[in-house]
Write an enzyme that holds these catalytic residues in place. Structure first.
Site, PDB file in Angstrom:
ATOM      1  N   CYS A 166       0.937  -1.845   1.301  1.00 57.63           N
ATOM      2  CA  CYS A 166      -0.025  -2.557   0.464  1.00 57.63           C
ATOM      3  C   CYS A 166       0.667  -3.158  -0.756  1.00 57.63           C
ATOM      4  CB  CYS A 166      -1.173  -1.664   0.023  1.00 57.63           C
ATOM      5  SG  CYS A 166      -2.517  -2.612  -0.722  1.00 57.63           S
ATOM      6  N   CYS A 344      -5.132  -8.367   1.904  1.00 57.88           N
ATOM      7  CA  CYS A 344      -4.984  -7.513   0.729  1.00 57.88           C
ATOM      8  C   CYS A 344      -6.163  -7.753  -0.198  1.00 57.88           C
ATOM      9  CB  CYS A 344      -3.676  -7.822   0.020  1.00 57.88           C
ATOM     10  SG  CYS A 344      -3.290  -6.633  -1.284  1.00 57.88           S
TER      11      CYS A 344
END
Length: 419
Positions: A166, A344
């Site tokens: 991430c 994201c």
């Protein structure tokens, strides 16, 4: 190695995280009688995308964790051992107890390895003296404690060189902290984002909007900065950069330090014949099949695919791998192709999210027809409510996953951004 100490399964999956559990569930749905074993020493499964929310005071840590046996599909054998070696020439996996597991097909979904010792003094400083990280279940609540107690001073948020899981998470921690400071009327003397990269985000289309978010909080981005040492008792962080070809170190005093440590492929992949030159599982970026061993597949953070390492990537990778593996079991070729999709959801404040979606080459592929550079309240609901439900009840269960992203074009000018 005696035959008695070698177990055999048709499909062996290494890793019971998002990728491994999802593929196991999808395989069982397509072929209920398929002989599958999944290897993972953990007793629990974590929904890690919510840890940034925990660090921002918007989620409970305990709600991100469930017993692993509740997440695995029925009929899949769980081998609760660490993997110590991958032996593809023998079609075997070696385990921590010295035994081996043989396979017809291997799926490697081992995740990413976090190296807390790569930064001098970090391991000893974590969880005290203002040093924290949302990359640990036990530390995300401490992040929120530090943010709540912050009364001014210097707050630093770091991002290392190389791939991290991430890649938006390091700045999400900053935005949620800065939003809380603003809500309480607390002004940081210095709010810093120190990254080893050259921009705040790898896709320029989104980076330009995130520059505005960063500026709106008065945060100072520092590029080309590697955290190399933490002296917790002195509350000093040491950063290294390259100036005129020479390495230069800078000591920075902090009151709050959120650290994202260097990350890489697990050791048992890096030292195996399955690794590429950088240590990642060497798979074709479209078929997710190993480039040299056709009986090996891989997905998720441990592979060489040049996409962002996110759970959303696994959502797109898992059906490709599953169908290509089932086709291989029937003696046929690859039938599906992964386009590099990753997403994201960047929490720009407690209440708004910028939803960045893209495929290989930074192609902008949002699921919705709105300009994705604009943080929206509706996406906060997606991040905070819908995505955790989807994760536990749809993705990990191997249920149908519709493709919603598509290439869209938007004006080149960056719209007004209100985090």
């Amino acid at each position: 190695m005696s035959n008695a100490s070698v177990r055999k399964h048709t499909v062996v999956i290494v890793g019971a995280g998002t990728g491994g559990t999802t593929v196991a569930a999808q395989l069982r749905r397509h072929e209920p009688g398929l002989d599958i074993a999944i290897i993972d020493p953990s007793s629990h499964h974590d929904y890690q995308p919510a840890w940034t929310l925990v660090g921002g005071g918007a989620y409970k840590a305990e709600d991100t964790r469930r017993p692993l046996h509740d997440c695995l599909p029925d009929g899949v054998r769980h081998i609760a051992q660490p993997v110590t070696a991958l032996l593809p020439d023998e079609r075997q996996v070696e385990l921590g107890d010295g035994s081996r597991v043989a396979y017809d097909y291997l799926v490697v979904a081992a995740g990413i390895q976090i190296d807390w010792n790569a930064i001098e003094g970090l391991a000893d400083a974590l969880g005290k003296n203002g040093v924290t990280s949302n990359y640990l279940y036990d530390l995300a609540p401490y992040t929120w404690e530090l943010v709540r107690q912050f009364q001014g001073g210097t707050a630093i948020f770091t991002q290392p060189a190389g791939a991290v899981k991430c890649p938006g998470a390091p700045q999400k921690a900053l935005y949620l902290a800065a939003d809380e400071f603003r809500r309480r009327g607390v002004k940081a003397d210095s709010l810093q984002f120190r990254t080893a990269g050259a921009t705040v985000f790898g896709v320029p289309f989104y980076a330009q909007a995130l520059d505005k978010v960063m500026a709106s909080y008065g945060a100072q981005p520092h590029f080309g900065q590697n955290l190399v040492q933490v002296r917790g008792e002195d509350r000093i962080a040491v950063f290294e950069s390259v100036v005129d070809g020479e390495k230069v170190r800078e000591e920075v005093a902090y009151d709050l330090l959120h650290v994202v440590p260097p990350q890489g492929a697990p050791d048992f992949i890096r030292t195996s014949p399955l690794a590429d030159a950088n240590g990642w599982l060497d798979v074709d970026k479209h078929t997710l099949r190993h480039t040299r061993y056709p009986d090996v597949f891989g997905l998720g953070d441990c592979t060489s695919t040049p996409n962002s390492k996110t759970a959303a990537a696994i959502k797109s990778q898992s059906p490709v791998l599953t169908l290509n593996l089932l086709s291989a079991l029937r003696g046929a070729g690859n039938v599906e192709s992964y386009d590099g999709y990753a997403a994201c959801p960047l929490t720009t404040s407690r209440g708004k999210v910028l939803l960045a979606e893209f495929t290989y080459g930074g192609t902008i592929t949002p699921s919705f027809p709105f300009d994705p550079r604009v943080p929206r309240r509706s996406y906060w609901w997606l991040k905070r409510r819908f995505m955790p439900w989807f994760y536990w009840n749809i993705l990990l269960k191997g249920r149908g996953l519709p493709v919603t992203h598509r290439t869209r074009r938007f004006p080149t000018g960056v719209p007004s951004v209100q985090p």
